[in-house]
Design a protein around this motif. Structure first.
Motif, PDB file in Angstrom:
ATOM      1  N   ARG A  91       0.756   4.193  -2.769  1.00  0.00           N
ATOM      2  CA  ARG A  91       0.674   5.607  -2.407  1.00  0.00           C
ATOM      3  C   ARG A  91       1.759   6.405  -3.114  1.00  0.00           C
ATOM      4  O   ARG A  91       1.520   7.494  -3.649  1.00  0.00           O
ATOM      5  CB  ARG A  91       0.789   5.775  -0.894  1.00  0.00           C
ATOM      6  CG  ARG A  91       0.612   7.212  -0.445  1.00  0.00           C
ATOM      7  CD  ARG A  91       1.120   7.414   0.984  1.00  0.00           C
ATOM      8  NE  ARG A  91       1.219   8.804   1.306  1.00  0.00           N
ATOM      9  CZ  ARG A  91       2.175   9.632   0.882  1.00  0.00           C
ATOM     10  NH1 ARG A  91       3.120   9.190   0.102  1.00  0.00           N
ATOM     11  NH2 ARG A  91       2.182  10.904   1.215  1.00  0.00           N
ATOM     12  N   SER A 126      -8.106   8.937  -4.721  1.00  0.00           N
ATOM     13  CA  SER A 126      -7.439   7.655  -4.480  1.00  0.00           C
ATOM     14  C   SER A 126      -6.322   7.796  -3.456  1.00  0.00           C
ATOM     15  O   SER A 126      -6.139   6.928  -2.589  1.00  0.00           O
ATOM     16  CB  SER A 126      -6.866   7.100  -5.784  1.00  0.00           C
ATOM     17  OG  SER A 126      -7.880   6.823  -6.709  1.00  0.00           O
ATOM     18  N   LEU A 127      -5.597   8.880  -3.535  1.00  0.00           N
ATOM     19  CA  LEU A 127      -4.500   9.137  -2.605  1.00  0.00           C
ATOM     20  C   LEU A 127      -5.023   9.314  -1.177  1.00  0.00           C
ATOM     21  O   LEU A 127      -4.459   8.770  -0.225  1.00  0.00           O
ATOM     22  CB  LEU A 127      -3.714  10.367  -3.047  1.00  0.00           C
ATOM     23  CG  LEU A 127      -2.464  10.718  -2.270  1.00  0.00           C
ATOM     24  CD1 LEU A 127      -1.473   9.567  -2.273  1.00  0.00           C
ATOM     25  CD2 LEU A 127      -1.817  11.966  -2.866  1.00  0.00           C
ATOM     26  N   LEU A 171       0.828  -1.205   0.000  1.00  0.00           N
ATOM     27  CA  LEU A 171       0.000   0.000   0.000  1.00  0.00           C
ATOM     28  C   LEU A 171       0.868   1.263   0.000  1.00  0.00           C
ATOM     29  O   LEU A 171       0.519   2.257  -0.630  1.00  0.00           O
ATOM     30  CB  LEU A 171      -0.948  -0.002   1.205  1.00  0.00           C
ATOM     31  CG  LEU A 171      -2.013   1.083   1.236  1.00  0.00           C
ATOM     32  CD1 LEU A 171      -2.844   1.089  -0.050  1.00  0.00           C
ATOM     33  CD2 LEU A 171      -2.917   0.892   2.433  1.00  0.00           C
ATOM     34  N   GLU A 172       2.011   1.201   0.667  1.00  0.00           N
ATOM     35  CA  GLU A 172       2.926   2.348   0.646  1.00  0.00           C
ATOM     36  C   GLU A 172       3.483   2.565  -0.769  1.00  0.00           C
ATOM     37  O   GLU A 172       3.662   3.702  -1.200  1.00  0.00           O
ATOM     38  CB  GLU A 172       4.054   2.135   1.648  1.00  0.00           C
ATOM     39  CG  GLU A 172       3.574   2.260   3.084  1.00  0.00           C
ATOM     40  CD  GLU A 172       4.613   1.852   4.109  1.00  0.00           C
ATOM     41  OE1 GLU A 172       5.589   1.149   3.758  1.00  0.00           O
ATOM     42  OE2 GLU A 172       4.443   2.223   5.275  1.00  0.00           O
ATOM     43  N   LYS A 194      -6.247   4.395   4.715  1.00  0.00           N
ATOM     44  CA  LYS A 194      -6.031   2.965   4.944  1.00  0.00           C
ATOM     45  C   LYS A 194      -4.680   2.731   5.635  1.00  0.00           C
ATOM     46  O   LYS A 194      -4.590   1.923   6.570  1.00  0.00           O
ATOM     47  CB  LYS A 194      -6.093   2.207   3.617  1.00  0.00           C
ATOM     48  CG  LYS A 194      -5.967   0.728   3.748  1.00  0.00           C
ATOM     49  CD  LYS A 194      -7.166   0.139   4.461  1.00  0.00           C
ATOM     50  CE  LYS A 194      -7.087  -1.373   4.453  1.00  0.00           C
ATOM     51  NZ  LYS A 194      -8.199  -1.993   5.140  1.00  0.00           N
ATOM     52  N   LEU A 195      -3.644   3.442   5.215  1.00  0.00           N
ATOM     53  CA  LEU A 195      -2.334   3.311   5.858  1.00  0.00           C
ATOM     54  C   LEU A 195      -2.394   3.740   7.321  1.00  0.00           C
ATOM     55  O   LEU A 195      -1.814   3.082   8.189  1.00  0.00           O
ATOM     56  CB  LEU A 195      -1.284   4.142   5.120  1.00  0.00           C
ATOM     57  CG  LEU A 195      -0.658   3.491   3.898  1.00  0.00           C
ATOM     58  CD1 LEU A 195       0.177   4.501   3.120  1.00  0.00           C
ATOM     59  CD2 LEU A 195       0.191   2.304   4.302  1.00  0.00           C
ATOM     60  N   ALA A 222      -5.949   5.900   0.152  1.00  0.00           N
ATOM     61  CA  ALA A 222      -4.754   5.124   0.487  1.00  0.00           C
ATOM     62  C   ALA A 222      -4.141   5.608   1.799  1.00  0.00           C
ATOM     63  O   ALA A 222      -3.712   4.802   2.635  1.00  0.00           O
ATOM     64  CB  ALA A 222      -3.731   5.218  -0.645  1.00  0.00           C
ATOM     65  N   GLU A 223      -4.109   6.916   2.001  1.00  0.00           N
ATOM     66  CA  GLU A 223      -3.553   7.462   3.240  1.00  0.00           C
ATOM     67  C   GLU A 223      -4.414   7.099   4.445  1.00  0.00           C
ATOM     68  O   GLU A 223      -3.887   6.785   5.518  1.00  0.00           O
ATOM     69  CB  GLU A 223      -3.368   8.972   3.113  1.00  0.00           C
ATOM     70  CG  GLU A 223      -2.222   9.322   2.182  1.00  0.00           C
ATOM     71  CD  GLU A 223      -2.075  10.811   1.917  1.00  0.00           C
ATOM     72  OE1 GLU A 223      -2.997  11.584   2.248  1.00  0.00           O
ATOM     73  OE2 GLU A 223      -1.035  11.198   1.367  1.00  0.00           O
ATOM     74  N   GLU A 267      -6.333  12.429  -6.501  1.00  0.00           N
ATOM     75  CA  GLU A 267      -6.392  12.955  -5.133  1.00  0.00           C
ATOM     76  C   GLU A 267      -7.351  12.140  -4.267  1.00  0.00           C
ATOM     77  O   GLU A 267      -7.071  11.889  -3.100  1.00  0.00           O
ATOM     78  CB  GLU A 267      -6.793  14.430  -5.146  1.00  0.00           C
ATOM     79  CG  GLU A 267      -5.670  15.346  -5.580  1.00  0.00           C
ATOM     80  CD  GLU A 267      -6.082  16.801  -5.690  1.00  0.00           C
ATOM     81  OE1 GLU A 267      -7.302  17.089  -5.826  1.00  0.00           O
ATOM     82  OE2 GLU A 267      -5.185  17.654  -5.641  1.00  0.00           O
ATOM     83  N   LEU A 288       0.862   6.895  -6.669  1.00  0.00           N
ATOM     84  CA  LEU A 288      -0.195   7.905  -6.802  1.00  0.00           C
ATOM     85  C   LEU A 288       0.371   9.313  -6.703  1.00  0.00           C
ATOM     86  O   LEU A 288      -0.056  10.212  -7.426  1.00  0.00           O
ATOM     87  CB  LEU A 288      -1.277   7.686  -5.739  1.00  0.00           C
ATOM     88  CG  LEU A 288      -2.213   6.509  -5.969  1.00  0.00           C
ATOM     89  CD1 LEU A 288      -3.049   6.234  -4.721  1.00  0.00           C
ATOM     90  CD2 LEU A 288      -3.116   6.763  -7.173  1.00  0.00           C
ATOM     91  N   VAL A 289       1.335   9.509  -5.808  1.00  0.00           N
ATOM     92  CA  VAL A 289       1.968  10.829  -5.680  1.00  0.00           C
ATOM     93  C   VAL A 289       2.662  11.199  -6.991  1.00  0.00           C
ATOM     94  O   VAL A 289       2.543  12.342  -7.467  1.00  0.00           O
ATOM     95  CB  VAL A 289       2.962  10.839  -4.489  1.00  0.00           C
ATOM     96  CG1 VAL A 289       3.818  12.098  -4.498  1.00  0.00           C
ATOM     97  CG2 VAL A 289       2.208  10.716  -3.168  1.00  0.00           C
TER      98      VAL A 289
END
Length: 76
Positions: free
Chosen positions: A8, A33-34, A4-5, A40-41, A37-38, A31, A11-12
């Protein structure tokens, strides 16, 4: 979590490219999706921080065994 990292980070990179190319609709989608992801992290880090190992020690049966073998009334 490492997977997942990596997502991320990708995505960046994609967000930076979309902004450079002026793809506003793509920027909004990335944005979103990002942000997901953040979130979830963060949740994964919280869960892993709460789950720690607790050492309970070894049980000591000597006290129980002594009671069984040293009964003054001649029980066991």
């Amino acid at each position: 979590m490492p997977g997942l990292e990596e997502i991320r980070a990708n995505l960046v990179d994609r967000l930076r490219e979309a902004k450079e190319q002026g793809q506003l609709d793509e920027v909004a989608a990335i944005e979103a999706s990002l942000a997901a992801a953040e979130q979830k992290l963060t949740a994964m880090r919280d869960v892993s921080a709460r789950h720690t190992t607790v050492h309970l020690g070894m049980p000591d049966f000597r006290t129980s065994a002594r009671r069984l073998t040293s009964d003054p009334a001649g029980g066991y």
